[in-house]
Design a protein around this motif. Sequence first.
Motif, mmCIF file in Angstrom:
data_model
loop_
_atom_site.group_PDB
_atom_site.id
_atom_site.type_symbol
_atom_site.label_atom_id
_atom_site.label_comp_id
_atom_site.label_asym_id
_atom_site.label_seq_id
_atom_site.Cartn_x
_atom_site.Cartn_y
_atom_site.Cartn_z
ATOM 1 N N TYR A 147 12.751 -43.951 -98.668
ATOM 2 C CA TYR A 147 13.216 -44.431 -97.367
ATOM 3 C C TYR A 147 13.925 -45.765 -97.479
ATOM 4 O O TYR A 147 14.827 -46.057 -96.703
ATOM 5 N N ARG A 148 13.609 -46.562 -98.476
ATOM 6 C CA ARG A 148 14.372 -47.802 -98.686
ATOM 7 C C ARG A 148 15.795 -47.494 -99.141
ATOM 8 O O ARG A 148 16.739 -48.162 -98.743
ATOM 9 N N ILE A 155 17.737 -46.411 -96.080
ATOM 10 C CA ILE A 155 18.109 -47.584 -95.285
ATOM 11 C C ILE A 155 19.323 -48.273 -95.899
ATOM 12 O O ILE A 155 20.297 -48.578 -95.206
ATOM 13 N N TYR A 208 22.699 -46.076 -95.519
ATOM 14 C CA TYR A 208 23.282 -45.734 -94.229
ATOM 15 C C TYR A 208 23.435 -46.880 -93.233
ATOM 16 O O TYR A 208 24.163 -46.739 -92.262
ATOM 17 N N LEU A 209 22.760 -47.996 -93.455
ATOM 18 C CA LEU A 209 22.949 -49.125 -92.545
ATOM 19 C C LEU A 209 24.121 -49.981 -93.012
ATOM 20 O O LEU A 209 24.327 -50.156 -94.216
ATOM 21 N N CYS A 245 14.314 -55.226 -96.594
ATOM 22 C CA CYS A 245 14.051 -53.818 -96.909
ATOM 23 C C CYS A 245 12.870 -53.635 -97.858
ATOM 24 O O CYS A 245 12.233 -52.584 -97.855
ATOM 25 N N ALA A 268 9.795 -52.965 -95.929
ATOM 26 C CA ALA A 268 9.844 -51.827 -95.005
ATOM 27 C C ALA A 268 8.630 -50.940 -95.255
ATOM 28 O O ALA A 268 8.226 -50.739 -96.391
ATOM 29 N N ALA A 302 9.225 -42.725 -89.131
ATOM 30 C CA ALA A 302 9.589 -44.000 -88.503
ATOM 31 C C ALA A 302 9.254 -45.101 -89.501
ATOM 32 O O ALA A 302 8.176 -45.115 -90.085
ATOM 33 N N ALA A 350 12.270 -54.235 -86.638
ATOM 34 C CA ALA A 350 13.166 -53.172 -86.176
ATOM 35 C C ALA A 350 12.538 -51.858 -86.601
ATOM 36 O O ALA A 350 11.917 -51.776 -87.653
ATOM 37 N N LEU A 399 13.273 -47.950 -87.498
ATOM 38 C CA LEU A 399 14.310 -47.007 -87.892
ATOM 39 C C LEU A 399 13.709 -45.624 -87.854
ATOM 40 O O LEU A 399 12.685 -45.363 -88.482
ATOM 41 N N VAL A 407 14.110 -41.774 -88.797
ATOM 42 C CA VAL A 407 14.843 -40.919 -89.723
ATOM 43 C C VAL A 407 14.472 -39.472 -89.445
ATOM 44 O O VAL A 407 13.335 -39.149 -89.242
#
Length: 88
Positions: free
Chosen positions: A30-31, A34, A37-38, A48, A51, A71, A84, A86, A88
């Motif tokens: 998931y890192r 992130i 795509y960000l 990150c 995260a 999430a 924040a 995110l 997914v």
Amino acid sequence: MGKRSVVMLTRVIYRRDALFKAVAKQPEVYRQIIRKYLPSKLLTKLDCEKAHLVNTSTVDGHLRERIADIAVAVTACPTGKQRAFLMV
């Protein structure tokens, strides 16, 4: 498409979804999502490395209504006081 075909397709989709969730819940995965795509301008404001996964029930009610497999909570740099979410 016959009923049998629909059932088989549903099983394939369910298995794909289960596989995605299992893989995407791993921190390194998931890192990477992130980071890929960000926008880089936003990434400079997020930590990150810290995260982590959160239960979707902890996310704001409006966002929780959206369908998401996972999430992730990300802390804002440099203050570390803002988060924040995110989806997914």
